[in-house]
Motif scaffolding. Sequence first.
Motif, PDB file in Angstrom:
ATOM      1  N   TRP A  94       0.822  -1.192   0.000  1.00 41.05           N
ATOM      2  CA  TRP A  94       0.000   0.000   0.000  1.00 41.05           C
ATOM      3  C   TRP A  94       0.868   1.258   0.000  1.00 41.05           C
ATOM      4  O   TRP A  94       1.970   1.261   0.582  1.00 41.05           O
ATOM      5  N   GLU A 130      -2.971   4.705   0.101  1.00 45.26           N
ATOM      6  CA  GLU A 130      -3.739   3.455   0.214  1.00 45.26           C
ATOM      7  C   GLU A 130      -4.045   2.795  -1.132  1.00 45.26           C
ATOM      8  O   GLU A 130      -4.742   1.790  -1.166  1.00 45.26           O
ATOM      9  N   VAL A 171      -3.132   0.233  -3.979  1.00 43.84           N
ATOM     10  CA  VAL A 171      -2.406  -1.038  -3.888  1.00 43.84           C
ATOM     11  C   VAL A 171      -1.528  -1.181  -5.126  1.00 43.84           C
ATOM     12  O   VAL A 171      -2.024  -1.131  -6.255  1.00 43.84           O
ATOM     13  N   ASN A 186      -4.941  -1.876  -7.371  1.00 48.69           N
ATOM     14  CA  ASN A 186      -6.264  -1.390  -6.996  1.00 48.69           C
ATOM     15  C   ASN A 186      -6.139   0.054  -6.543  1.00 48.69           C
ATOM     16  O   ASN A 186      -5.118   0.455  -5.981  1.00 48.69           O
ATOM     17  N   GLU A 187      -7.185   0.806  -6.785  1.00 48.50           N
ATOM     18  CA  GLU A 187      -7.204   2.198  -6.352  1.00 48.50           C
ATOM     19  C   GLU A 187      -7.871   2.300  -4.990  1.00 48.50           C
ATOM     20  O   GLU A 187      -8.394   1.304  -4.475  1.00 48.50           O
ATOM     21  N   ALA A 188      -7.828   3.485  -4.418  1.00 48.04           N
ATOM     22  CA  ALA A 188      -8.468   3.701  -3.119  1.00 48.04           C
ATOM     23  C   ALA A 188      -9.053   5.094  -3.095  1.00 48.04           C
ATOM     24  O   ALA A 188      -8.420   6.043  -3.543  1.00 48.04           O
ATOM     25  N   VAL A 189     -10.280   5.188  -2.609  1.00 50.43           N
ATOM     26  CA  VAL A 189     -10.842   6.516  -2.396  1.00 50.43           C
ATOM     27  C   VAL A 189     -10.182   7.111  -1.146  1.00 50.43           C
ATOM     28  O   VAL A 189      -9.437   6.425  -0.442  1.00 50.43           O
ATOM     29  N   TYR A 200     -10.998  -2.291   9.070  1.00 50.86           N
ATOM     30  CA  TYR A 200      -9.997  -2.792   8.118  1.00 50.86           C
ATOM     31  C   TYR A 200      -8.963  -1.728   7.784  1.00 50.86           C
ATOM     32  O   TYR A 200      -7.873  -2.061   7.335  1.00 50.86           O
ATOM     33  N   MET A 201      -9.298  -0.452   7.981  1.00 50.70           N
ATOM     34  CA  MET A 201      -8.308   0.614   7.825  1.00 50.70           C
ATOM     35  C   MET A 201      -7.488   0.752   9.111  1.00 50.70           C
ATOM     36  O   MET A 201      -6.265   0.847   9.065  1.00 50.70           O
ATOM     37  N   ARG A 259      -4.668  -1.422   9.552  1.00 49.50           N
ATOM     38  CA  ARG A 259      -3.459  -1.197   8.743  1.00 49.50           C
ATOM     39  C   ARG A 259      -2.385  -0.443   9.514  1.00 49.50           C
ATOM     40  O   ARG A 259      -1.240  -0.381   9.076  1.00 49.50           O
ATOM     41  N   VAL A 310      -7.884  -7.016   3.215  1.00 47.00           N
ATOM     42  CA  VAL A 310      -7.974  -5.574   2.973  1.00 47.00           C
ATOM     43  C   VAL A 310      -7.156  -4.818   4.031  1.00 47.00           C
ATOM     44  O   VAL A 310      -6.544  -3.794   3.755  1.00 47.00           O
ATOM     45  N   HIS A 330     -11.682  -8.590  -6.029  1.00 47.14           N
ATOM     46  CA  HIS A 330     -11.162  -7.482  -5.218  1.00 47.14           C
ATOM     47  C   HIS A 330     -11.534  -6.141  -5.824  1.00 47.14           C
ATOM     48  O   HIS A 330     -11.115  -5.103  -5.328  1.00 47.14           O
ATOM     49  N   ASP A 331     -12.338  -6.203  -6.875  1.00 45.46           N
ATOM     50  CA  ASP A 331     -12.703  -4.993  -7.596  1.00 45.46           C
ATOM     51  C   ASP A 331     -14.189  -4.728  -7.396  1.00 45.46           C
ATOM     52  O   ASP A 331     -15.026  -5.598  -7.626  1.00 45.46           O
ATOM     53  N   SER A 386     -17.778  -1.477   0.823  1.00 46.08           N
ATOM     54  CA  SER A 386     -17.063  -0.286   1.262  1.00 46.08           C
ATOM     55  C   SER A 386     -15.566  -0.582   1.353  1.00 46.08           C
ATOM     56  O   SER A 386     -14.724   0.184   0.865  1.00 46.08           O
ATOM     57  N   ALA A 387     -15.228  -1.728   1.930  1.00 48.56           N
ATOM     58  CA  ALA A 387     -13.812  -2.079   2.093  1.00 48.56           C
ATOM     59  C   ALA A 387     -13.116  -2.197   0.736  1.00 48.56           C
ATOM     60  O   ALA A 387     -11.937  -1.856   0.601  1.00 48.56           O
ATOM     61  N   LEU A 388     -13.835  -2.676  -0.273  1.00 45.22           N
ATOM     62  CA  LEU A 388     -13.213  -2.841  -1.590  1.00 45.22           C
ATOM     63  C   LEU A 388     -12.817  -1.496  -2.206  1.00 45.22           C
ATOM     64  O   LEU A 388     -11.980  -1.441  -3.101  1.00 45.22           O
ATOM     65  N   GLN A 389     -13.414  -0.412  -1.701  1.00 45.25           N
ATOM     66  CA  GLN A 389     -13.076   0.925  -2.208  1.00 45.25           C
ATOM     67  C   GLN A 389     -11.757   1.466  -1.679  1.00 45.25           C
ATOM     68  O   GLN A 389     -11.189   2.390  -2.240  1.00 45.25           O
ATOM     69  N   TYR A 390     -11.342   0.933  -0.526  1.00 45.97           N
ATOM     70  CA  TYR A 390     -10.250   1.607   0.198  1.00 45.97           C
ATOM     71  C   TYR A 390      -8.896   0.936  -0.009  1.00 45.97           C
ATOM     72  O   TYR A 390      -8.046   0.967   0.866  1.00 45.97           O
ATOM     73  N   GLY A 391      -8.729   0.287  -1.167  1.00 43.85           N
ATOM     74  CA  GLY A 391      -7.420  -0.325  -1.420  1.00 43.85           C
ATOM     75  C   GLY A 391      -7.421  -1.787  -1.043  1.00 43.85           C
ATOM     76  O   GLY A 391      -6.673  -2.208  -0.149  1.00 43.85           O
ATOM     77  N   ALA A 392      -8.256  -2.577  -1.743  1.00 40.88           N
ATOM     78  CA  ALA A 392      -8.293  -4.032  -1.482  1.00 40.88           C
ATOM     79  C   ALA A 392      -7.263  -4.712  -2.364  1.00 40.88           C
ATOM     80  O   ALA A 392      -7.230  -4.481  -3.566  1.00 40.88           O
ATOM     81  N   PRO A 393      -6.431  -5.565  -1.793  1.00 37.29           N
ATOM     82  CA  PRO A 393      -5.431  -6.262  -2.608  1.00 37.29           C
ATOM     83  C   PRO A 393      -6.080  -7.445  -3.323  1.00 37.29           C
ATOM     84  O   PRO A 393      -7.118  -7.937  -2.886  1.00 37.29           O
TER      85      PRO A 393
END
Lengths: 596, 596
Positions: free
Chosen positions: A23, A66, A68, A103-106, A128-129, A132, B205, B491-492, B519-526
């Motif tokens: 990340w 954040e 990936v 993968n992107e992250a908002v 989950y954040m 980290r 995540v 993961h997308d 929601s978790a998939l938005q924040y940088g899921a590997p």
Amino acid sequence: MRTHYCGSIDESLIDQTITLCGWVDRRRDHGGVIFLDMRDREGIVQVVFDPDTEEHFERADRVRPEYVLKITGRVRARSPETVNPAMATGAIEVLGKSLEILNEAVTPPFQLDAHTSVGEDVRLKYRYMDLRRPEMQSNLIARSKITYGVRAFLEGEGFLDIETPILTRATPEGARDYLVPSRTHPGEFFALPQSPQLFKQLLMVAGFDRYYQIARCFRDEDLRADRQPEFTQIDIETSFLEERDVMDITERMVKSLFQDHLGVTLPDFPHMSWHEAMDRYGSDKPDLRIDLELVSISDLMQEVDFKVFSGPAKDPEGRVAALCVPGGATLSRKDIDGYTKFVSIYGARGLAWVKVNDRAAGVSGLQSPILKFMPDAVVEQLLERLGAADGDIIFFGADKARVVNEALGALRIKVAEDLGRVSDDWKPLWVVDFPMFENDADGDLTPLHHPFTAPACDVETLKADPANALSRAYDMVLNGSEIGGGSIRIHDQVMQQAVFDLLGIGPEEAEEKFGFLLSALQYGAPPHGGLAFGLDRLITLMVGGHSIRDVIAFPKTQSAHCVMTDAPGEVSPAQLKELNIRLRGSDKKPADDSNA
Amino acid sequence: MRTHYCGSIDESLIDQTITLCGWVDRRRDHGGVIFLDMRDREGIVQVVFDPDTEEHFERADRVRPEYVLKITGRVRARSPETVNPAMATGAIEVLGKSLEILNEAVTPPFQLDAHTSVGEDVRLKYRYMDLRRPEMQSNLIARSKITYGVRAFLEGEGFLDIETPILTRATPEGARDYLVPSRTHPGEFFALPQSPQLFKQLLMVAGFDRYYQIARCFRDEDLRADRQPEFTQIDIETSFLEERDVMDITERMVKSLFQDHLGVTLPDFPHMSWHEAMDRYGSDKPDLRIDLELVSISDLMQEVDFKVFSGPAKDPEGRVAALCVPGGATLSRKDIDGYTKFVSIYGARGLAWVKVNDRAAGVSGLQSPILKFMPDAVVEQLLERLGAADGDIIFFGADKARVVNEALGALRIKVAEDLGRVSDDWKPLWVVDFPMFENDADGDLTPLHHPFTAPACDVETLKADPANALSRAYDMVLNGSEIGGGSIRIHDQVMQQAVFDLLGIGPEEAEEKFGFLLSALQYGAPPHGGLAFGLDRLITLMVGGHSIRDVIAFPKTQSAHCVMTDAPGEVSPAQLKELNIRLRGSDKKPADDSNA
């Protein structure tokens, strides 16, 4: 996909081409190049992208915290002026050759390194954040390693890991059970276990000799500070062993955990009787990092002209005790008022004190609102017994012994924390020789541990004087926390029935609640005993956490709510019908989700 | 209390004095001396008491089966004529010097070595006795060791053991949830997890990279043969790995378990596509210990004058297949009638057959009720394709492909078992290339695994032809049992929403059920994927048990009842009131507690 973890890159890899996945912790431009701090569970490493990598540079320019990434690059030494000694990988950096956005992250709900700027509810919602954060990664990695260390130790000692049911019958710990309606047995309910106590005893009856389980336990209690509805226990039971054997095994286990995971060599654990712990520390889990002690002065106060002291001093159930705090004479009147309020939580009706300003000057060198009630000779004896010196303050407790112990025991810790008198050591001990019973509010006997704890005497002696009977229980205490507790159990049916009788559990109730255990005791039950550790608490202590929530991946709030999944939740009427239950009225209230 | 386990006494201890603790397995008088077989978890040893030990002899005379004893004695070689080679300790015996009765035992509800003489309900009621049987001791010891082997392997591969909640939200596996009413959130319920699926994805995540847990899972299903309401899963999840990596790690794990615990070197696991498995074995978990295969003959049967065959042969969803069983010509008409009834369970409307009595004689050497419908040339092609030989029987299936596969797939196993054609080998394989979806009874798409399984194609391809899309799932199969299953996950967020759309899960329902995952998939899921093993089933296979109840200490009956503790049970009205629920009417029925 990767060749190395970010945190494992070091100077031995210089000039090698490596691939990382992880990340983006931070991204910044400086002097026409882009610096990315790449993070994974093992740590953080700096990656540099030059414009000559073309589309990779452009991608690096586009990434945000954040995201990936998968990055390939060459490890190189940092120039001397850019070495960062505060960073484990600070001597090197990775010159990026290619960058793939996996993968992107908002925008994150909070910055990981500014997590304290948001409330715990936000961090739990986005757990989950929050997980980290390097501190949480490190806590849960430590938990995994320590737990495995427990298993490795116990396997080496011949223990068998045996699973016991989660869907079971109400167990005898006395807290409120979580219940599970049965679909196939309408009107009946399973209970989630408060501990595997009865099952582990049955495993001994079954001949497994040495059992352990890292067991999930459940209590539907109004959560006091730092409890969880579900928690984890290192559950141990053995046959044909005495107290000293169980204590020896488990003490060696804890020592090995501290050695292996913290590099700390614990001393042999001293043994202290429950009575001594209460007398000297006002607590059955004394924090021996604090060198302050309660000193009994009932004998000195029998005849003083101060009923607040002389009353309890003469009462067989009363106690007058003093706590001498070196350096405490600097405490202000406001401080002392605060402590007076503090001890009132424990039922103390006041907090008498004496400041020792000039010991050599005798009574005139003292400052106190209560001295006028005491003969000088008594005061002198008091100072002598306490070894009081200039600059000390002496606090007093006088009431029923239970109130004095609780109040001064808590004050001892509070004052020590405030004055920085808590040492940095690890201070383990065993508390032993517990009373079998205590009196509840109605004056009835209740077990100090649980009703399967063996007494240290025979049936006749127990029946003759239950109030003074001691049990074969033992608690392991570390730095003021009870981290484990156990006992030798009753393996004799006659003794078990005698204990039930003393507790007012008649044969019918015993049969109804524990019939299968009583039955098992008839068929050749071996002498047995064990111990259970609170794993969450032990790990919290070992990693220096503030709360067991720091070592549990997905904890619940004080109202037993999971903010992330929003559990518990509503279910359909069809589900309820299948379970043969209905909701009671419509008295649904909004619940409080705040944390301690 | 002891120096050795009973089962560990051997000739190296001759002339040494030892102390044993354990149970009386058998007691007999012979020639004026008393022989006691003493038993503990490690085995049995014979102890002899002579009359000259006086009160010890008298006590030995008094003991009965399942008494708990402590015995001290001297190890000696048995005389050659009394050596018992069937007994691990049969070369020696212990000459008893002292005997202490630690506990007595009333007459057991059944003799341990005659446990088959009582029903399973009796053995479950006295499970602590049933568990004393050497076979059950050995099963649970093996379970403990194998489970620890799993942990040791995964620790070595860098996996972290992380606990996930038991009190949680309804999970997406689709079976019925066990529910737990919440006291603090009136009208709301926790669900017990059917698996930790969503939590393990969230741990990825969160960046933990490699997770495992030996996790308790719960399903409130009407128990088919050999299921339990609670069962145990080896749950594994990884980030940044492809299918082949996950399969490699878990294949190596299972190989190491077999090597370490059974001394068996498993071969590399072959990979077989789901379509091939269905074609050749009629099953997605083919038992490769059986060398029989289904052979498609739809092409041969298109034009025969037998609608039962030609109809399915022409139907795009139909299938005509044959199963040639060497040596099956000896089956009687009664046997074949039995098999006809057997395949009807799977929906087959009949079971055509051909016996090959004399292959050289052509069609006249065959015996069958259906030959008259087929041209000789077709019959010859059929025999050729099947490689049929004298003494074989050929069974046929013709129907929708699903019916043919299920019926002939099951018949294949049944016939092989009856004819002793199941080899003694271990036959593992991977089944791969599963379809993403299957059609449910209403013709709607349902996931073959679960809705988080990644497809092996991009979003556009998936949407264009979902019925033919393959997934990135993989199942580990051993001897006809699916012991593990897993997949690369989505993961997308866009792909996840597309799959939900295809499954008819609208944005609102998705948000309601799985909002926290989306929601978790938005924040940088590997990229991530994993696998779960059924631990109970794996252990049962490894120890050669008949049922998972053979490897679970305290199992429940088919009606989800614990006979020993009599759980579930009734609870008080006060408890229900606190939980804000009431029972529905008084329609309580007695439940059936019988076992399969």
